[in-house]
Scaffold this motif. Structure first.
Motif, PDB file in Angstrom:
ATOM      1  N   LEU A  87      76.809 -38.935  31.467  1.00  0.00           N
ATOM      2  CA  LEU A  87      77.658 -37.742  31.479  1.00  0.00           C
ATOM      3  C   LEU A  87      78.807 -37.915  30.497  1.00  0.00           C
ATOM      4  N   LEU A 113      75.885 -19.661  32.373  1.00  0.00           N
ATOM      5  CA  LEU A 113      76.811 -20.285  31.429  1.00  0.00           C
ATOM      6  C   LEU A 113      77.261 -19.302  30.349  1.00  0.00           C
ATOM      7  N   PHE A 127      78.652 -28.955  30.413  1.00  0.00           N
ATOM      8  CA  PHE A 127      79.475 -28.813  31.626  1.00  0.00           C
ATOM      9  C   PHE A 127      80.939 -28.504  31.327  1.00  0.00           C
ATOM     10  N   ASP A 128      81.384 -28.636  30.086  1.00  0.00           N
ATOM     11  CA  ASP A 128      82.696 -28.125  29.691  1.00  0.00           C
ATOM     12  C   ASP A 128      82.749 -28.061  28.172  1.00  0.00           C
ATOM     13  N   LEU A 270      73.660 -32.046  38.812  1.00  0.00           N
ATOM     14  CA  LEU A 270      73.973 -31.252  37.626  1.00  0.00           C
ATOM     15  C   LEU A 270      74.066 -29.766  37.977  1.00  0.00           C
ATOM     16  N   LEU A 273      77.420 -29.460  39.349  1.00  0.00           N
ATOM     17  CA  LEU A 273      78.407 -29.617  38.292  1.00  0.00           C
ATOM     18  C   LEU A 273      78.703 -28.294  37.592  1.00  0.00           C
ATOM     19  N   VAL A 274      77.680 -27.434  37.424  1.00  0.00           N
ATOM     20  CA  VAL A 274      77.892 -26.155  36.734  1.00  0.00           C
ATOM     21  C   VAL A 274      78.063 -24.993  37.711  1.00  0.00           C
ATOM     22  N   GLN A 279      82.781 -26.445  38.658  1.00  0.00           N
ATOM     23  CA  GLN A 279      83.517 -26.031  37.465  1.00  0.00           C
ATOM     24  C   GLN A 279      85.000 -25.789  37.725  1.00  0.00           C
TER      25      GLN A 279
END
Length: 336
Positions: A87, A113, A127-128, A270, A273-274, A279
């Motif tokens: 990551l 996204l 993720f960012d 994951l 994570l999104v 987020q």
């Protein structure tokens, strides 16, 4: 000892064994990342706590000096690596990471996204993201440069602190930024800017410290860096210079390793994570922009993303094929 006490002791002992066995049965998801992400002030601890609430698992973040360091660690360990996820890689090294053949395709739904540039990969989950920029102290500088040309035209007394593209993500980002913005003019501009370079540090923290100590007038960082000072320190004098040619976008990525025996759990992480929950942790811990619009918006005081027309990026293939040349040309142009 009475039979009652013996029975109670046996029951306690049995319960302890059951608890220990249950703990051993609980799977561990091991994530290699960079130190700042895994640190107590980074996103890691909150993401760990949030995911563990529902996963019946243990999340173990393992920090390295950089995301590249995390990738190299997994490469050295080979198929026996404990890592399930790497990551913190970004688009500047995505082609290299893909060529290692360490990663498998994910099955995470990325339809929600919203990124400032087009980016798609079957193996890496964004993720960012953030934008590279020069940060300055507005109490000392009233009119910062608004382009690479204006930076090159400043007197030699005006100094910037930047990072080594061979060891620093922002350092490489600066080289790619110049290339994306100026193309064939890049070498000449680097030569013109060279007298203004105070130092090329190994990493971001060294150069940012020099800037905060007043040794440099500007420092290579991110457009979101002033948000940290504003929110965490209640200090509003630090600003990011806006360059008219636009700013290079860094998209951070996570990928699942082929050697992992926890691929479904890795996919689940994951996905978390999104998600909105994952987020919402990112902005004020990693000081980057989330990849999905947050239901409650960005935190008060957090800078907004740049317009898409001011967002620059080179495709993975171009970066993968030309990075060494770009870096060699950069050092040759600045005389190092």
């Amino acid at each position: 000892m009475s039979f009652q006490k013996i029975g109670l002791a046996a029951l306690v002992g049995f319960s302890t064994l059951v608890s220990a066995a249950a703990a051993q049965d609980k799977p561990t998801l091991t994530i290699y990342t960079y130190d700042g992400f895994a640190a107590e002030w980074g996103p890691g601890p909150q993401l760990k706590a949030g995911f563990e609430e529902n996963c019946e698992c243990t999340v173990d973040f393992v920090g390295a000096d950089s995301s590249i360091g995390a990738l190299r660690k997994a490469q050295l360990e080979g198929p026996g690596t404990q890592a399930d996820i790497i990551l913190g890689l970004d688009t500047s090294v995505a082609a290299e990471a893909k060529n290692t053949e360490l990663f498998v395709d994910h099955n995470v739904d990325l339809s929600a996204l919203e990124l400032p540039v087009d980016y798609a990969s079957s193996q890496f989950v964004p993720f960012d993201y953030g934008y590279f920029a020069f940060v300055y102290d507005s109490s000392k500088i009233e009119t910062p440069p608004t382009s690479f040309e204006e930076l090159a035209a400043l007197s030699e007394e005006f100094k910037i602190a930047i990072q080594d593209p061979r060891s620093s993500t922002p350092g490489l980002g600066l080289v790619l930024w110049m290339q994306a913005a100026k193309g064939d003019q890049a070498d000449k501009l680097w030569a013109d800017i060279a007298p203004n370079i105070l130092t090329v540090t190994k990493g971001w923290s060294e150069s940012y410290s020099l800037f905060l100590e007043g040794e440099a007038d500007m420092v290579l960082s991110y457009t979101s860096s002033p948000s940290y000072h504003r929110i965490a320190e209640e200090e509003s004098k630090y600003l990011a210079a806006q360059f008219e040619e636009g700013h290079y976008v860094q998209i951070e990525l996570a990928g699942i390793l082929e050697s992992s025996d926890q691929k479904q759990l890795a996919n689940d992480f994951l996905t978390y994570l999104v998600s909105q929950a994952g987020q919402s942790i990112i902005p004020t811990t990693n000081w980057m922009f989330p990849v999905v619009p947050l239901d409650n918006g960005l935190p008060e005081g957090f800078d907004t993303p740049l317009p898409k027309e001011n967002s620059l990026i080179l495709d993975d293939e171009t970066v993968g094929q030309n990075t060494k040349k770009y870096i060699d040309d950069f050092f040759a142009a600045i005389g190092q």
